[in-house]
Design an enzyme around this catalytic site. Structure first.
Site, PDB file in Angstrom:
ATOM      1  N   CYS A  56      50.173   4.018 -18.429  1.00 29.55           N
ATOM      2  CA  CYS A  56      50.552   5.335 -18.052  1.00 29.55           C
ATOM      3  C   CYS A  56      51.482   5.054 -16.550  1.00 29.55           C
ATOM      4  O   CYS A  56      51.854   6.191 -15.849  1.00 29.55           O
ATOM      5  CB  CYS A  56      49.330   5.972 -17.551  1.00 29.55           C
ATOM      6  SG  CYS A  56      48.311   5.468 -16.086  1.00 29.55           S
ATOM      7  N   CYS A  78      47.674   8.289 -14.602  1.00 30.34           N
ATOM      8  CA  CYS A  78      46.424   8.935 -14.911  1.00 30.34           C
ATOM      9  C   CYS A  78      45.370   9.146 -13.652  1.00 30.34           C
ATOM     10  O   CYS A  78      44.361   9.862 -13.612  1.00 30.34           O
ATOM     11  CB  CYS A  78      45.720   7.752 -15.953  1.00 30.34           C
ATOM     12  SG  CYS A  78      45.148   6.219 -15.101  1.00 30.34           S
ATOM     13  N   CYS A 118      52.405  -3.736 -31.041  1.00 35.56           N
ATOM     14  CA  CYS A 118      51.924  -2.455 -31.365  1.00 35.56           C
ATOM     15  C   CYS A 118      52.746  -1.351 -30.625  1.00 35.56           C
ATOM     16  O   CYS A 118      52.839  -0.047 -31.181  1.00 35.56           O
ATOM     17  CB  CYS A 118      50.398  -2.120 -31.111  1.00 35.56           C
ATOM     18  SG  CYS A 118      50.042  -1.673 -29.430  1.00 35.56           S
ATOM     19  N   ILE A 267      42.192  12.681   0.614  1.00 40.23           N
ATOM     20  CA  ILE A 267      42.716  11.980  -0.703  1.00 40.23           C
ATOM     21  C   ILE A 267      44.114  11.542  -0.309  1.00 40.23           C
ATOM     22  O   ILE A 267      45.288  12.380  -0.139  1.00 40.23           O
ATOM     23  CB  ILE A 267      42.673  13.069  -1.883  1.00 40.23           C
ATOM     24  CG1 ILE A 267      43.024  12.204  -3.226  1.00 40.23           C
ATOM     25  CG2 ILE A 267      43.041  14.318  -1.556  1.00 40.23           C
ATOM     26  CD1 ILE A 267      42.660  13.113  -4.144  1.00 40.23           C
ATOM     27  N   GLU A1276      45.663 -13.996 -37.730  1.00 35.38           N
ATOM     28  CA  GLU A1276      44.249 -14.187 -37.152  1.00 35.38           C
ATOM     29  C   GLU A1276      44.017 -15.787 -36.651  1.00 35.38           C
ATOM     30  O   GLU A1276      43.221 -16.128 -35.735  1.00 35.38           O
ATOM     31  CB  GLU A1276      43.025 -13.902 -38.021  1.00 35.38           C
ATOM     32  CG  GLU A1276      42.983 -12.506 -38.578  1.00 35.38           C
ATOM     33  CD  GLU A1276      41.939 -12.323 -39.846  1.00 35.38           C
ATOM     34  OE1 GLU A1276      40.823 -12.110 -39.553  1.00 35.38           O
ATOM     35  OE2 GLU A1276      42.259 -12.759 -41.085  1.00 35.38           O
TER      36      GLU A1276
END
Length: 1345
Positions: A56, A78, A118, A267, A1276
């Site tokens: 992100c 995030c 991917c 914060i 694999e």
């Protein structure tokens, strides 16, 4: 708290150059949620939600009116509260560049360097590099590594990502291979039948990249510049549904608010508070943000030290320290250097950019990397309140939270004062973690000593440890007792004894690894002792000339090796493959390193994944409720409170399933009882994801615990708890063989589990249609047909009414074969019951808790052999932990047994396997499907034989390897010639013999650092054992404009199957790839597909695409003959006019697999992939840390369809395998709760784990007749080659044990974590630690293997 009915202030910020004004901001909304849901900027991905993976990553720009500079820095979206962005500019991957407008050089280079597979992590990688380049247009290689240290990738193995970033870096002085003095390009080509002119080492052309022009970047918005220079001082307040956010404009306002809301936390970066509120149930109705107060970001330099504002980020602290170190004499910067050392490895760059110094100090986490150093460095905390300034030392009392030495509720931390170190003072820092970077430490420490002038007598001594208590622990009592002592060997022994007495760690300590952590307490002090001794000896300025030089004994060469830490450098390497034939047409792409078709879309964030699909009308969100008991009867499920909650629409239970509730032993939703923690019991459906997730906490389930509760393989064996019958293969006469050997060795092997950790968690979108009970399903799966069948069975509707769509999958590795069907069916039941679309997206923690992973293994072996090393008999008995249901455990057991022999011909061989049933989540398919575990057992036998024979392991491997055409234990014939070639080339290319000698020479001279080198062979069987899985279909349409649409049954997981299929179609149709397109995998276009798994995706689907294209070309032959000079479009238009069908279905009826387990024979596999890997490592015997120095891989790819993609598969599998064998440790509680279910607790390899030298060669001039164009599936096979690192570590440990006269017949369990490596290197420090009777405490975790 403030009244939420009051109106909120307006939040103003910019996103990608456009102003955003929000009037009703909820303080609980993160930047990630806002970007994805409100602005529909879905390039920024959700992958973990805890700021630990980098998917992100975005860039935030803020103007600092104090220093008049605009800062650009990467953050984890995030964790960033939207409220914190007032006056900031946010740049996402969409704002960097796009295919539709203009690509940024970062995006172009990442894609064209083959740095995406991917693609789910790619936007985050782009943004981390982009933020780096905004600050450093020509960065150093060290800066590149630091920038990417917080980004995870599960596919590529990082090498091509780093290679793309290297193209921006300052030119280095070359790439001399470590330890050889030779350039990596001067590698030997080996004894191949291909000439050097046939071999290529270039996967992309650097000269074709567009240059970086820093002047073309987005400017900081002038409006925000004016806001920063002339800030509005009034307090900003944002009211949410549950929380109020208050951001004062001045320090005085903040102090007034803190007095008014003393329990309200401050914060800043939200890196600690955010995860605590998300995962640990912490809740605060009021949050105070100091972000707009410049007073808290001030840095003051004085003659005595540094005062750093509490709101300075750790990255800013790092810069301030580096600047001070460059300006001050070395003697004044000891503390700063120690802090800087830890800041380089603390978390990732994004977290360092976000986390504040004050938050880090005040949180007092037991794993804090800075507090131990600040404590021993005599730092002072400047506390502020309405009453004024109060100063307290950052010491053991503060860290322990003693009343008078702690913050009062109304106080805030204003700044931290860190004094300069002084002459005669030494400060050092130590840490050991599972990985070098972005990992919480197991133990860390800060140590400081001050000597009386002109002596080695201790005047002051401070030692503090992290990771050994609930907070940082100060060894004050031990230090006091050592004052006045001389710095010598007597002090060392006494100090170790005192430290172990004072810094006690109970056997049940959180985090486990108790003996390891105790050992680090004294190992770190020994390192400190040697460092100081060396400085005393070297620095004559510390002592008067009359001082006796013999006072400081010479540090033995062997001990000198313990000094310093491993340095991480940017990996170098070369990838070699065979060029295509010079006669091959240029438009024929087969065999060429073609970029992944979605590579540019990955890099720009325009690639659409399942959860990127826009929200559809009336869509609902689903969240799952899972069991909290390992084995229990369900007494009741009470959802009455939930149905009254805002937004909740329904609760889905097993009673709502109209058809079959899954398999008998594997229910979709639990009925009557649960079998593990994490089993899905029911699901909540609500208007928003937040509402659904909150509602799950209100479901009340009453249980009655059942017996037995089994977690470990040992438990299962004792209770005879198995999922399926034993699988067994045997040949020869075992009894007779064992009677006629020189020696027999018996041993045990443990291989831990592994989480898939695909970057995209499990997710599905189900859209019910208005007619005929039809469903459209968008699923992240490797097997859409299985999803379709499971949903059909659950809903009692025909398969033809259910259409599953798979555009792309953000990583699978076997984990998205079976489980997506379960989630798809549950979501489909909810969609049918409510009549509305359902979206289900698992959080990372739930995904890891529910889905299972690789099977842990325990094996016993007995091997009989001659003194020459020839193995005459081998008996292996394996047990795998299958979890609570069968799933794929029987198949994994079969493949495990079939593949156990690996590359070795052993005449008398017995192989057995059992799958244990335990009360853990069901383990399932995982890349390699049993081979990575089983082959490690076999290679461990080889290593044990070598140790007994006193011979090198590689000689034992060569002696027992298949040499000529032969049959396996299951009677399948094969030719091992490529295996022998891979082995020999690997030995040659890696210069193994020379490096073996160098390793041995190094080990003779170094006592605390040892090197190891190992080479392993591989015979990996490809394919499914079931014949029905060796088939595929394809559908090819040619449109009248000449464009071609190719559909096939394979799913794009990142392995490039769509790219390869279009390469096949391009060759067969004799047209450029630009004419070709594939849209998605869809059960309506190509029905009855098989799972994209077992490395045969390109094999079976490639033949189907080939068949369809050949049919079409056959139909076009008359048209082409009639107009041979025509163009492709001419021929297609003519064919249409002649009513020739331009659509064809291709079909491949593939290999007929066969295995008769009763007879123990068959032909289960179409072919084998052969390979070999050589790795060299260096270990630190005092900490267990290791460094991967070099890896060479040779793989038999035959005629690669796409060398770039195939090399990427090999590298990615290798690094994933390396993770299995070294860092990826799965931990369960004694109650069966998975601890390691987030990236901060489960460590996959990072950019700093790639071997310094990483070379991959595809074996040239190799052929196989069974596959498309004589290619091989490589998805694999590279996994097991990661074990070469494991065996190199074991080799280094063996060297350490030899030098210590400790028995060499030891076993390092897999993974070879720092804990296991350190404890295997037994020495005086491991001997002195206290050990607890296991019967006297409850361990934190249990060994499930």
């Amino acid at each position: 708290m403030p009244c939420p009915s009051q109106s909120s202030d307006e939040l103003e910020f910019f996103v990608n150059g456009k102003k955003v004004t929000e009037k009703n901001v909820d303080p609980e909304v993160t930047l990630l949620a806002f970007l994805r849901k409100n602005l529909r900027l879905t390039g920024t991905k959700y992958a973990c939600g805890t700021g630990s993976c980098g998917a992100c990553t975005v860039m935030v720009s803020q103007h600092d009116p104090v220093c008049k500079k605009t800062r650009h820095f990467s953050v984890m979206a995030c964790l960033v509260p939207l409220c914190s962005l007032h006056g900031a500019a946010v740049t996402t991957v969409e704002g960097v560049g796009s295919i539709k407008t203009r690509l940024h050089p970062v995006q172009e280079r990442l894609a064209k360097s083959h740095g995406t597979q991917c693609g789910f992590c790619s936007p985050g990688m782009v943004m981390s590099m982009y933020a780096l380049l905004r600050n450093h247009p020509q960065p150093s290689e060290e800066q590149l590594l630091e920038a990417l240290g917080g980004n995870l990738c599960r596919c590529t193995g990082y090498r091509p990502i780093l290679e793309s970033g290297r193209t921006f870096c300052m030119e280095s002085d070359g790439c001399l291979q470590k330890g050889t003095g030779q350039c990596c390009l001067d590698q030997k080509e080996g004894d191949s039948s291909g000439s050097k002119s046939d071999i290529c080492t270039e996967l992309f052309v650097k000269d074709e990249f567009q240059p970086l022009d820093p002047t073309q970047e987005l400017i900081f918005p002038p409006e925000l510049l004016r806001m920063a220079e002339n800030p509005e001082k009034q307090t900003l307040t944002f009211y949410g549904e549950r929380i109020t956010w208050i951001a004062p404009g001045t320090l005085q306002e903040l102090l007034v608010l803190k007095a008014k809301y003393p329990e309200a936390p401050l914060i800043s970066g939200n890196t600690a508070l955010g995860p605590a509120m998300k995962s640990q149930g912490h809740f605060y109705p009021v949050l105070l943000s100091p972000a707009r107060i410049p007073d808290l970001r001030m840095v003051t330099k004085t003659s005595g030290g540094l005062t750093i504002g509490a709101c300075c980020s750790l990255a800013q602290v790092k810069d301030v320290l580096a600047e001070s170190i460059s300006e001050l004499p070395e003697e004044k910067t000891q503390t700063y250097r120690a802090l800087l050392k830890h800041l380089r490895s603390l978390a990732g760059q994004q977290i360092r950019n976000m986390a504040s110094l004050g938050g880090h100090v005040i949180s007092r986490h037991y794993y804090s990397d800075l507090n131990p150093i600040l404590s021993v460095g005599n730092a002072t905390l400047n506390l502020l309140s309405e009453e004024g300034l109060r100063q307290i030392p950052l010491n053991g009392h503060f860290l322990a939270g003693l009343a008078n030495e702690d913050l009062k509720p109304e106080e805030i931390l204003g700044s931290v004062y860190i004094p300069h170190s002084q002459k005669r003072e030494f400060v050092s820092a130590f840490r050991q973690a599972q990985c070098h970077q972005n990992a919480l430490p197991d133990v860390n420490a800060g140590m400081r000593v001050l000597f009386k002038e002109g002596t080695d007598i201790i005047e002051e001594l401070s030692i503090a440890y992290g990771g050994v208590g609930p907070t940082t622990v100060s060894a004050h009592r031990s230090c006091q007792q050592l004052l006045g002592r001389r710095w010598n060997a007597l002090l060392l022994d006494e100090a170790c004894r005192l430290l172990l007495d004072e810094v006690s760690l109970p056997g049940s300590a959180v985090g486990g690894k108790v003996e390891f952590r105790r050992t680090l307490i004294v190992s770190f002090f020994f390192k400190f002792y040697l460092e100081v001794l060396q400085e005393l000896k070297a620095d004559k300025r510390l002592l008067p000339e009359s001082t006796d030089s013999q006072r400081y004994p010479e540090i033995a060469d062997g001990s000198r090796s313990s000094l310093g830490d491993f340095q991480v450098t940017l990996p170098q390497g070369v990838q070699t493959y065979q060029r295509v034939n010079s006669h091959q047409p240029l438009q024929d792409p087969v065999g060429r390193p073609i970029m992944h078709l979605s590579g540019l879309k990955h890099a720009t964030g325009e690639a659409v994944f399942c959860d990127d699909i826009p929200r559809v009308d009336k869509e609902l969100f689903m969240a799952l409720v899972t069991s909290t008991r390992a084995h229990a009867r369900i007494i009741s499920i009470d959802s009455s409170e939930v149905l009254d909650l805002p937004g909740v629409v329904d609760v889905i239970t097993a009673e709502d399933i109209p058809g079959n509730n899954g398999e008998e032993d594997d229910k979709l939703l639990a009925v009557d009882k649960v079998l593990c923690v994490g089993q899905v019991v029911c699901a909540v459906v609500a208007e928003t994801d937040v509402q659904a997730k909150r509602a799950t906490k209100k479901i009340k389930i009453t249980y009655e615990d059942l017996k037995p509760v089994l977690f470990t393989i040992e438990d299962a064996i004792q209770h005879n708890s198995f999922l399926c019958p034993e699988k067994k293969l045997e040949q020869g006469n075992m009894e007779e063989a064992f009677e006629n050997v020189d020696q027999i060795v018996e041993g045990k092997v443990h291989v831990g589990g592994q989480e898939h950790f695909y970057m995209e968690t499990q997710r599905v979108l189900v859209i019910p249609k208005t007619e005929d009970k039809e469903l459209d399903m968008y699923v992240s799966t490797q097997d859409p047909a299985h999803v379709q069948k499971t949903v059909s069975s659950a809903l009692n509707i025909p398969l033809s009414r259910i259409t599953c769509h798979v555009k792309r999958v953000g990583g699978g590795f076997g984990g998205k074969v079976g489980r997506p069907a379960v989630f798809g069916a549950i979501a489909a039941v909810g969609a049918v019951k409510t009549g509305r679309p359902i979206r289900l997206v698992l959080d990372r923690e739930d995904d890891m808790l529910i889905t299972g992973g690789r099977h842990p293994l325990f094996a016993k072996y007995k091997v009989g052999f001659m003194n020459s090393g020839r193995i005459k008999a081998l008996d292996i008995e394996c047990y795998i932990n299958g979890g609570c249901t069968l799933d794929d455990s029987e198949l994994v057991t079969e493949f495990l047994v079939l593949k156990l022999e690996n590359a070795y011909k052993i005449r008398n061989l017995r192989l057995r396997g059992r799958a244990c049933m335990t009360n853990l989540p069901s383990n399932t398919a995982f890349r390699g499907f049993g081979f990575p575990q089983g082959a490690l057992v076999t290679e461990s036998c080889i290593t044990a034989v070598a140790a007994k024979c006193g011979l090198p392991p590689e000689k034992i491997r060569e002696k027992n390897m298949y040499k000529t055409v032969d049959k396996t234990i299951y009677k399948q014939a094969f030719n091992p010639e490529p295996l022998i070639r891979c082995w020999n080339e690997c030995l040659d290319k890696s210069s193994f013999a020379i490096r073996r000698t160098r390793v041995d020479e190094f080990n003779k001279k170094s006592y605390w650092r040892k090197r190891g080198i190992a080479v392993v062979p591989m015979k990996f069987s490809v394919g499914f054992a079931a014949t029905s899985y060796h088939q595929a279909a394809a559908l090819v349409h040619i449109y009248t404009d000449g464009s071609v649409l190719v559909a096939h049954g394979g799913n794009e997981l990142g392995q490039g199957i769509h790219t390869k299929m279009l390469q096949v179609a391009s060759r067969e149709l004799k047209i450029p790839m630009s004419y070709l397109h594939t849209s998605e995998t869809c059960t309506a276009a190509v029905p009855n597909t098989i799972a994209t798994a077992a490395s045969v995706g390109a094999d079976v689907n490639g033949r189907a695409v080939q068949n369809a294209c050949q049919i079409l070309l056959k139909r076009l032959e008359p048209v082409i003959k009639k107009n041979p000079e025509g163009t492709w479009r001419d021929w297609i238009e003519a064919a249409f006019e002649q009513r020739i069908s331009l659509s064809a279905t291709g079909y491949n009826r593939g290999y007929k697999a066969f295995m008769d387990w009763e007879k123990g024979e068959g032909d289960p596999f179409p072919y084998y992939v052969y390979g070999a890997a050589c790795s060299e490592v260096e270990i630190d015997c005092l900490t267990g840390a290791h460094k991967k120095m070099r890896t060479d891989i040779v793989m038999d790819a035959c005629c690669s369809l796409n060398p770039a993609i195939d090399v990427g598969q090999i590298e990615g599998a290798f690094i994933q395998g390396m993770g299995l064998y070294t860092t990826e440790d799965v931990h369960y509680s004694p109650e069966g709760v998975l601890y390691s279910r987030s990236p901060d607790k489960y460590k996959i390899p990072t950019v700093t784990d790639v071997p310094e030298q990483f070379n991959v060669s595809l074996l040239p001039s190799s052929q196989t007749p069974l596959t498309i164009y004589s290619s091989k599936g490589l998805g694999e096979s590279g996994m097991f080659l990661g074990s070469s690192v494991f065996f190199a570590i074991a080799d280094a440990v063996a060297a350490a044990r030899r030098q210590r006269d400790i028995a060499e017949d030891f076993t390092v369990k897999s993974p070879a974590t720092p804990e296991r490596v350190r404890m295997a290197c037994a020495d005086r420090f491991t001997d002195m630690i206290p050990r607890d009777d296991p019967k006297t405490f409850k361990p934190w975790s249990i060994p499930i293997a």
